[in-house]
Design an enzyme around this catalytic site. Structure first.
Site, PDB file in Angstrom:
ATOM      1  N   ASN A 106     -11.020  -1.337  -5.892  1.00 59.52           N
ATOM      2  CA  ASN A 106     -10.134  -0.437  -4.604  1.00 59.52           C
ATOM      3  C   ASN A 106      -9.515   0.679  -5.541  1.00 59.52           C
ATOM      4  OD1 ASN A 106      -9.144  -0.089  -2.034  1.00 59.52           O
ATOM      5  ND2 ASN A 106      -7.509  -1.713  -2.574  1.00 59.52           N
ATOM      6  N   HIS A 108      -5.305   2.560  -5.134  1.00 57.85           N
ATOM      7  CA  HIS A 108      -3.952   1.627  -3.360  1.00 57.85           C
ATOM      8  C   HIS A 108      -3.155   2.822  -4.041  1.00 57.85           C
ATOM      9  CE1 HIS A 108      -1.297  -1.300  -0.978  1.00 57.85           C
ATOM     10  NE2 HIS A 108      -0.928   0.106  -2.252  1.00 57.85           N
ATOM     11  N   ASP A 144      -4.472  -6.438  -2.891  1.00 62.06           N
ATOM     12  CA  ASP A 144      -3.803  -5.448  -4.037  1.00 62.06           C
ATOM     13  C   ASP A 144      -3.613  -5.580  -4.915  1.00 62.06           C
ATOM     14  OD1 ASP A 144      -2.279  -3.642  -1.537  1.00 62.06           O
ATOM     15  OD2 ASP A 144      -4.530  -3.463  -1.849  1.00 62.06           O
TER      16      ASP A 144
END
Ligand code: GRF
Length: 203
Positions: A106, A108, A144
């Site tokens: 991911n 962020h 996260d």
């Protein structure tokens, strides 16, 4: 490595990954883009780039686990080996995350572990930090919070608005995500024992 990208919207990070993967020596090919939202603008960009797309509309599933199982089938049928979340706005179940542990990334838009969750640029401005940025990380069940693969920093300038800061970070995201994916796809960064381990064994 065959890569699948999960999007929910604009898909600018997806577009930068598709572009980077066109380099002949890039260690990954973007084989499928999946959106949970039928109207995601990123779907048009993926199709324009000749990348296969699919829609798995979360509203059609009774539970998160059913939605995630449909995602998993779409990726497995396409022979996907790595997943990149790019502006994907759903929380994935622990079961799905565990099934793809070490194979799902991911990006962020903050220097994690600072400013997790929504509105990181607003958090940065409110905190008064002078350095901000973005992080590519392995996905773990906690939001996260996965082991970091790569980061990029930008200055927070006097008078910055949330939009100005977001734009400065986004430009870095478009450079950082292709780098982070290439490290993992080439086996130069891997998830081991809950940490990112880099090729020469360093952490
Ligand atoms: C980006 O800031 C990304 O960091 C975050 O969501 C935003 C969406 O970007 N995950 P896009 O959909 O890739 O343009």
């Amino acid at each position: 490595k065959r890569v699948g990208i999960l999007i929910s919207g604009r898909g600018s990070n997806m577009a930068s990954l598709i572009e980077a993967a066109q380099a002949p020596d890039y260690p990954a090919e973007i084989a499928l883009v999946v959106s949970n939202r039928p109207g995601a603008a990123g779907l048009v960009r993926a199709q324009a780039a000749g990348v296969a797309t699919a829609i798995v509309d979360h509203r059609l599933f009774p539970a998160r686990a059913d939605f995630d199982a449909a995602l998993g089938r779409a990726f497995e049928e396409a022979g996907i080996e790595l997943i990149c979340l790019a502006g994907f706005m759903r929380i994935l179940t622990d079961g799905f995350v565990q099934a793809w542990l070490g194979r799902m990334l991911n990006i962020h838009p903050s220097l994690l572990p600072l400013f997790k969750g929504l509105h990181p640029h607003r958090q940065a401005l409110e905190a008064g930090v002078r350095i901000h940025g973005c992080t590519v990380h392995f996905v773990v069940p906690e939001l996260d919070s996965g082991p970091i693969v790569a980061q990029a920093a930008v200055p927070v300038l006097p008078g910055d608005t949330e939009e100005m800061l977001a734009s400065r970070v986004l430009a870095e995201e478009h450079r950082l995500y292709p780098l982070g994916l290439s490290l993992v796809a080439a086996g130069q960064a891997r998830l081991e024992g809950g940490r990112t381990v880099f090729a020469n064994g360093s952490r």
